[in-house]
Design an enzyme around this catalytic site. Structure first.
Site, PDB file in Angstrom:
ATOM      1  N   THR A 145       0.822  -1.216   0.000  1.00 49.23           N
ATOM      2  CA  THR A 145       0.000   0.000   0.000  1.00 49.23           C
ATOM      3  C   THR A 145       0.852   1.261   0.000  1.00 49.23           C
ATOM      4  O   THR A 145       0.618   2.195  -0.775  1.00 49.23           O
ATOM      5  CB  THR A 145      -0.925   0.011   1.218  1.00 49.23           C
ATOM      6  OG1 THR A 145      -1.769  -1.141   1.179  1.00 49.23           O
ATOM      7  CG2 THR A 145      -1.790   1.259   1.228  1.00 49.23           C
ATOM      8  N   LEU A 146       1.864   1.315   0.887  1.00 44.34           N
ATOM      9  CA  LEU A 146       2.708   2.510   0.966  1.00 44.34           C
ATOM     10  C   LEU A 146       3.466   2.718  -0.337  1.00 44.34           C
ATOM     11  O   LEU A 146       3.501   3.819  -0.893  1.00 44.34           O
ATOM     12  CB  LEU A 146       3.691   2.401   2.121  1.00 44.34           C
ATOM     13  CG  LEU A 146       3.146   2.225   3.534  1.00 44.34           C
ATOM     14  CD1 LEU A 146       4.282   2.358   4.542  1.00 44.34           C
ATOM     15  CD2 LEU A 146       2.049   3.223   3.836  1.00 44.34           C
ATOM     16  N   VAL A 224      10.364   5.695   4.821  1.00 43.72           N
ATOM     17  CA  VAL A 224       9.053   5.764   5.468  1.00 43.72           C
ATOM     18  C   VAL A 224       8.624   4.362   5.886  1.00 43.72           C
ATOM     19  O   VAL A 224       7.439   4.106   6.101  1.00 43.72           O
ATOM     20  CB  VAL A 224       7.998   6.407   4.538  1.00 43.72           C
ATOM     21  CG1 VAL A 224       8.274   7.890   4.363  1.00 43.72           C
ATOM     22  CG2 VAL A 224       7.935   5.700   3.184  1.00 43.72           C
ATOM     23  N   ALA A 225       9.595   3.464   6.008  1.00 44.44           N
ATOM     24  CA  ALA A 225       9.330   2.079   6.387  1.00 44.44           C
ATOM     25  C   ALA A 225       9.415   1.953   7.906  1.00 44.44           C
ATOM     26  O   ALA A 225       8.500   2.347   8.633  1.00 44.44           O
ATOM     27  CB  ALA A 225      10.319   1.154   5.679  1.00 44.44           C
ATOM     28  N   ARG A 226      10.517   1.436   8.391  1.00 45.87           N
ATOM     29  CA  ARG A 226      10.817   1.370   9.814  1.00 45.87           C
ATOM     30  C   ARG A 226      12.299   1.695   9.981  1.00 45.87           C
ATOM     31  O   ARG A 226      13.117   1.363   9.115  1.00 45.87           O
ATOM     32  CB  ARG A 226      10.515  -0.019  10.396  1.00 45.87           C
ATOM     33  CG  ARG A 226       9.040  -0.281  10.680  1.00 45.87           C
ATOM     34  CD  ARG A 226       8.540   0.580  11.828  1.00 45.87           C
ATOM     35  NE  ARG A 226       7.162   0.305  12.210  1.00 45.87           N
ATOM     36  CZ  ARG A 226       6.119   0.947  11.743  1.00 45.87           C
ATOM     37  NH1 ARG A 226       6.292   1.890  10.824  1.00 45.87           N
ATOM     38  NH2 ARG A 226       4.901   0.667  12.170  1.00 45.87           N
ATOM     39  N   ASP A 250      11.667   9.582   8.112  1.00 43.98           N
ATOM     40  CA  ASP A 250      10.493   9.710   8.975  1.00 43.98           C
ATOM     41  C   ASP A 250      10.533   8.714  10.122  1.00 43.98           C
ATOM     42  O   ASP A 250       9.761   8.839  11.069  1.00 43.98           O
ATOM     43  CB  ASP A 250       9.220   9.499   8.150  1.00 43.98           C
ATOM     44  CG  ASP A 250       7.961   9.830   8.923  1.00 43.98           C
ATOM     45  OD1 ASP A 250       7.866  10.963   9.442  1.00 43.98           O
ATOM     46  OD2 ASP A 250       7.070   8.958   9.017  1.00 43.98           O
ATOM     47  N   GLU A 255      13.283   6.174  18.689  1.00 41.76           N
ATOM     48  CA  GLU A 255      12.353   7.300  18.582  1.00 41.76           C
ATOM     49  C   GLU A 255      11.848   7.701  19.957  1.00 41.76           C
ATOM     50  O   GLU A 255      11.486   6.825  20.747  1.00 41.76           O
ATOM     51  CB  GLU A 255      11.178   6.934  17.668  1.00 41.76           C
ATOM     52  CG  GLU A 255      11.598   6.673  16.227  1.00 41.76           C
ATOM     53  CD  GLU A 255      10.432   6.322  15.311  1.00 41.76           C
ATOM     54  OE1 GLU A 255       9.264   6.364  15.758  1.00 41.76           O
ATOM     55  OE2 GLU A 255      10.690   6.000  14.137  1.00 41.76           O
ATOM     56  N   HIS A 274       8.086  10.733  12.490  1.00 38.48           N
ATOM     57  CA  HIS A 274       7.217   9.573  12.249  1.00 38.48           C
ATOM     58  C   HIS A 274       5.777  10.022  11.980  1.00 38.48           C
ATOM     59  O   HIS A 274       4.826   9.547  12.617  1.00 38.48           O
ATOM     60  CB  HIS A 274       7.268   8.600  13.428  1.00 38.48           C
ATOM     61  CG  HIS A 274       6.927   7.189  13.036  1.00 38.48           C
ATOM     62  ND1 HIS A 274       7.502   6.087  13.622  1.00 38.48           N
ATOM     63  CD2 HIS A 274       6.058   6.694  12.108  1.00 38.48           C
ATOM     64  CE1 HIS A 274       7.010   4.983  13.084  1.00 38.48           C
ATOM     65  NE2 HIS A 274       6.135   5.331  12.158  1.00 38.48           N
ATOM     66  N   VAL A 275       5.621  10.923  11.039  1.00 40.49           N
ATOM     67  CA  VAL A 275       4.307  11.501  10.740  1.00 40.49           C
ATOM     68  C   VAL A 275       3.953  11.407   9.252  1.00 40.49           C
ATOM     69  O   VAL A 275       3.030  12.094   8.795  1.00 40.49           O
ATOM     70  CB  VAL A 275       4.238  12.976  11.179  1.00 40.49           C
ATOM     71  CG1 VAL A 275       4.271  13.096  12.685  1.00 40.49           C
ATOM     72  CG2 VAL A 275       5.371  13.804  10.545  1.00 40.49           C
ATOM     73  N   SER A 276       4.617  10.559   8.500  1.00 35.41           N
ATOM     74  CA  SER A 276       4.356  10.520   7.056  1.00 35.41           C
ATOM     75  C   SER A 276       2.927  10.094   6.743  1.00 35.41           C
ATOM     76  O   SER A 276       2.404  10.405   5.670  1.00 35.41           O
ATOM     77  CB  SER A 276       5.348   9.590   6.350  1.00 35.41           C
ATOM     78  OG  SER A 276       5.210   8.264   6.799  1.00 35.41           O
ATOM     79  N   ALA A 277       2.283   9.387   7.663  1.00 32.63           N
ATOM     80  CA  ALA A 277       0.896   8.959   7.443  1.00 32.63           C
ATOM     81  C   ALA A 277      -0.111   9.853   8.150  1.00 32.63           C
ATOM     82  O   ALA A 277      -1.309   9.569   8.142  1.00 32.63           O
ATOM     83  CB  ALA A 277       0.716   7.514   7.905  1.00 32.63           C
TER      84      ALA A 277
END
Length: 308
Positions: A145-146, A224-226, A250, A255, A274-277
């Site tokens: 999806t990403l 933008v994964a982990r 991200d 963190e 960590h806000v890409s979504a």
């Protein structure tokens, strides 16, 4: 399984306002209640949560409000007989737009101008610095999806898109799909390498010194994964040595990113927390998934996004 109550764990507040989430579920057909850290659960309970708590194992079903569920002990849920679902499938647009923003920022040097603005400086770029995304190659590693959200937006910007996918099966708007064993071939000619994979035993540490040495010197990494998909110390070394030009990050191994991390200080590194979504409609998106699964439980159908 028969659901008699949905408990909204207080941890959802890390991603969205709990009360707005509860209101979005007002038509669920079962009571929806806020649950504090001392809440106990039992048969008939479902839980929506950001992270895991052992008390959840007494519930019938737990829904992770994120796509990534690596903090949830999947084997323990399986042993307990507790269903676990996640929120994959709803982040393609938000993450895709964020990644497009990263790439446009680097191409048009927007971050440099913003930095200069803080200094009240009228700084012009060197002639060779700005470029357009049209015609540039981006390699998207992970075509779920990403990744597909990134692919569609990159293609709309006129970029040449290649990708890496475990199956190697073709994907719309991707000119060439490589399997993971051909990662170096996939990234070698890319101006941007975008990581959009889940964190697994296979992907942990997947991008390290050999990959940075393979990338173009004018290439940028986007993660933008982990965080642990990248060996962070090798990334710092690659940025220091000029093996790559920059990075948009991200996610991180730790963190929040520690204040003493050298990543903060690179001019051509973009850091987001960590806000890409992130989106102001996130509560509605997750609520729709939960509503869908409540209906499937009632009809005996397989749950959407079932992990266990």
């Amino acid at each position: 399984m028969h659901i008699e109550r949905l408990a909204v764990d207080e941890s959802v507040g890390r991603a969205m306002p709990p009360q707005r989430f509860i209101e979005a579920l007002s038509d669920l057909g079962v009571p929806v209640e806020f649950a504090g850290e001392d809440e106990q659960f039992g048969p008939g309970d479902a839980v929506a949560s950001f992270g895991h708590r052992d008390a959840f194992l007494d519930a019938d079903w737990v829904h992770c409000i994120r796509a990534g569920y690596d903090e949830f002990p999947v084997g323990v849920y399986e042993e307990a007989g507790t269903y676990l679902t996640n929120s994959t499938g709803i982040h393609g647009t938000t993450v895709g737009e964020t990644v497009a923003g990263y790439m446009l920022t680097f191409a048009r040097r927007l971050h440099a101008y913003r930095d200069a603005q803080h200094d009240h400086a009228w700084d012009l770029p060197r002639y060779e610095e700005p470029f357009t995304l049209a015609g540039e190659r981006v390699c998207v590693v992970g075509l779920g999806t990403l990744g597909r959200g990134v692919v569609d937006r990159a293609a709309a910007l006129g970029m040449e898109v290649v990708g890496v996918r475990r199956s190697g099966d073709p994907v719309d708007n991707v000119s060439t799909v490589y399997t993971p064993d051909r990662l170096h071939e996939a990234i070698a000619d890319a101006r941007f390498v975008v990581l959009a994979t889940p964190l697994t035993d296979e992907t942990e540490g997947m991008v390290a010194a050999p990959e940075f040495e393979t990338m173009r010197e004018d290439a940028s990494l986007v993660n933008v994964a982990r965080g642990p998909v990248v060996v962070e110390s090798d990334l710092v070394a690659a940025l220091d040595s000029g093996d790559i030009a920059g990075a948009a990050l991200d996610v991180f191994s730790e963190e929040p990113l520690p204040e003493d991390s050298p990543l903060w200080d690179f001019e051509d590194v973009l850091i987001t927390p960590h806000v890409s979504a992130a989106t102001s409609k996130y509560h509605e998106d997750v609520a729709a998934l939960i509503r869908e699964n409540i209906e499937k439980i009632a009809t005996g159908d397989e749950l959407t996004n079932r992990v266990v």
